[in-house]
Design a protein around this motif. Structure first.
Motif, mmCIF file in Angstrom:
data_model
loop_
_atom_site.group_PDB
_atom_site.id
_atom_site.type_symbol
_atom_site.label_atom_id
_atom_site.label_comp_id
_atom_site.label_asym_id
_atom_site.label_seq_id
_atom_site.Cartn_x
_atom_site.Cartn_y
_atom_site.Cartn_z
ATOM 1 N N LEU A 48 34.380 30.610 46.485
ATOM 2 C CA LEU A 48 35.548 31.074 47.245
ATOM 3 C C LEU A 48 36.830 30.549 46.608
ATOM 4 O O LEU A 48 37.808 31.293 46.464
ATOM 5 N N ASP A 49 36.835 29.291 46.200
ATOM 6 C CA ASP A 49 38.020 28.721 45.542
ATOM 7 C C ASP A 49 38.374 29.499 44.276
ATOM 8 O O ASP A 49 39.545 29.787 44.018
ATOM 9 N N ALA A 50 37.355 29.846 43.484
ATOM 10 C CA ALA A 50 37.586 30.613 42.255
ATOM 11 C C ALA A 50 38.121 32.007 42.581
ATOM 12 O O ALA A 50 39.002 32.521 41.876
ATOM 13 N N TYR A 51 37.620 32.598 43.645
ATOM 14 C CA TYR A 51 38.089 33.924 44.054
ATOM 15 C C TYR A 51 39.552 33.873 44.480
ATOM 16 O O TYR A 51 40.337 34.766 44.152
ATOM 17 N N VAL A 52 39.933 32.837 45.198
ATOM 18 C CA VAL A 52 41.335 32.669 45.614
ATOM 19 C C VAL A 52 42.233 32.639 44.379
ATOM 20 O O VAL A 52 43.280 33.295 44.340
ATOM 21 N N VAL A 53 41.828 31.912 43.363
ATOM 22 C CA VAL A 53 42.616 31.833 42.123
ATOM 23 C C VAL A 53 42.714 33.215 41.472
ATOM 24 O O VAL A 53 43.792 33.616 41.016
ATOM 25 N N GLU A 54 41.608 33.955 41.438
ATOM 26 C CA GLU A 54 41.616 35.306 40.861
ATOM 27 C C GLU A 54 42.625 36.205 41.571
ATOM 28 O O GLU A 54 43.388 36.919 40.922
ATOM 29 N N VAL A 55 42.601 36.179 42.889
ATOM 30 C CA VAL A 55 43.509 37.037 43.663
ATOM 31 C C VAL A 55 44.953 36.614 43.425
ATOM 32 O O VAL A 55 45.834 37.460 43.229
ATOM 33 N N MET A 56 45.198 35.329 43.429
ATOM 34 C CA MET A 56 46.568 34.863 43.212
ATOM 35 C C MET A 56 47.065 35.239 41.816
ATOM 36 O O MET A 56 48.226 35.614 41.646
ATOM 37 N N LYS A 57 46.203 35.168 40.819
ATOM 38 C CA LYS A 57 46.592 35.570 39.459
ATOM 39 C C LYS A 57 46.875 37.067 39.389
ATOM 40 O O LYS A 57 47.736 37.502 38.624
ATOM 41 N N SER A 58 46.149 37.851 40.169
ATOM 42 C CA SER A 58 46.335 39.309 40.114
ATOM 43 C C SER A 58 47.739 39.718 40.544
ATOM 44 O O SER A 58 48.202 40.797 40.168
ATOM 45 N N ASP A 59 48.432 38.867 41.288
ATOM 46 C CA ASP A 59 49.780 39.200 41.747
ATOM 47 C C ASP A 59 50.789 39.217 40.603
ATOM 48 O O ASP A 59 51.879 39.754 40.757
ATOM 49 N N PHE A 60 50.436 38.661 39.470
ATOM 50 C CA PHE A 60 51.372 38.593 38.350
ATOM 51 C C PHE A 60 51.199 39.741 37.360
ATOM 52 O O PHE A 60 51.842 39.767 36.325
ATOM 53 N N GLU A 61 50.337 40.708 37.698
ATOM 54 C CA GLU A 61 50.113 41.839 36.804
ATOM 55 C C GLU A 61 51.294 42.797 36.777
ATOM 56 O O GLU A 61 51.592 43.390 35.756
ATOM 57 N N GLU A 62 51.944 42.995 37.927
ATOM 58 C CA GLU A 62 53.091 43.896 38.007
ATOM 59 C C GLU A 62 53.948 43.490 39.199
ATOM 60 O O GLU A 62 53.514 42.719 40.050
ATOM 61 N N ALA A 63 55.144 44.036 39.253
ATOM 62 C CA ALA A 63 56.040 43.741 40.373
ATOM 63 C C ALA A 63 55.484 44.358 41.649
ATOM 64 O O ALA A 63 54.792 45.371 41.617
ATOM 65 N N GLY A 64 55.769 43.730 42.772
ATOM 66 C CA GLY A 64 55.289 44.229 44.052
ATOM 67 C C GLY A 64 53.916 43.670 44.379
ATOM 68 O O GLY A 64 53.409 42.788 43.692
ATOM 69 N N HIS A 65 53.325 44.205 45.434
ATOM 70 C CA HIS A 65 52.041 43.670 45.866
ATOM 71 C C HIS A 65 50.876 44.633 45.676
ATOM 72 O O HIS A 65 49.751 44.326 46.050
ATOM 73 N N GLU A 66 51.120 45.786 45.091
ATOM 74 C CA GLU A 66 50.046 46.766 44.912
ATOM 75 C C GLU A 66 48.949 46.257 43.983
ATOM 76 O O GLU A 66 47.795 46.657 44.109
#
Length: 104
Positions: A48-66
């Motif tokens: 679960l901790d690793a998954y949280v990091v994955e999701v948080m990193k995904s926010d830096f792919e593009e502007a916004g939250h999509e």
């Protein structure tokens, strides 16, 4: 003239503070969302901790939250629609702001 400079500095400081608070609230929301989705997926502990990091990193792919919506929706598959994930994000943003306000 000094009074104008003081007002300008105060405005800039408020703008910087507000921008930081938005960033912190969105990061907290993403963490809460990752925990929610991870629990649905049956993740616990280090997984679960690793998954949280994955999701948080995904926010830096593009502007916004999509980018986060795509990541979480893709991981959840038929367990939640994009709209359900967006609604949960809206709920969790309110919760995140409340948590941050109570910490201050």
């Amino acid at each position: 003239m000094a009074q104008f400079d003081d007002r300008e500095r105060a405005f800039e400081a408020k703008y910087a503070h507000d921008a930081e608070m938005v960033f912190r609230a969105e990061a907290r929301r993403n963490k809460l969302l990752a925990n929610w989705a991870g629990e649905i997926l049956g993740k616990t502990g280090a997984e679960l901790d690793a998954y949280v990091v994955e999701v948080m990193k995904s926010d830096f792919e593009e502007a916004g939250h999509e980018d986060v919506v795509r990541k979480v929706s893709g991981d959840l598959g038929d367990k939640a629609t994009d709209d359900e994930v967006r609604r949960k994000m809206d709920e969790l943003l309110i919760e995140a702001k409340g948590q941050i306000a109570s910490e201050s």
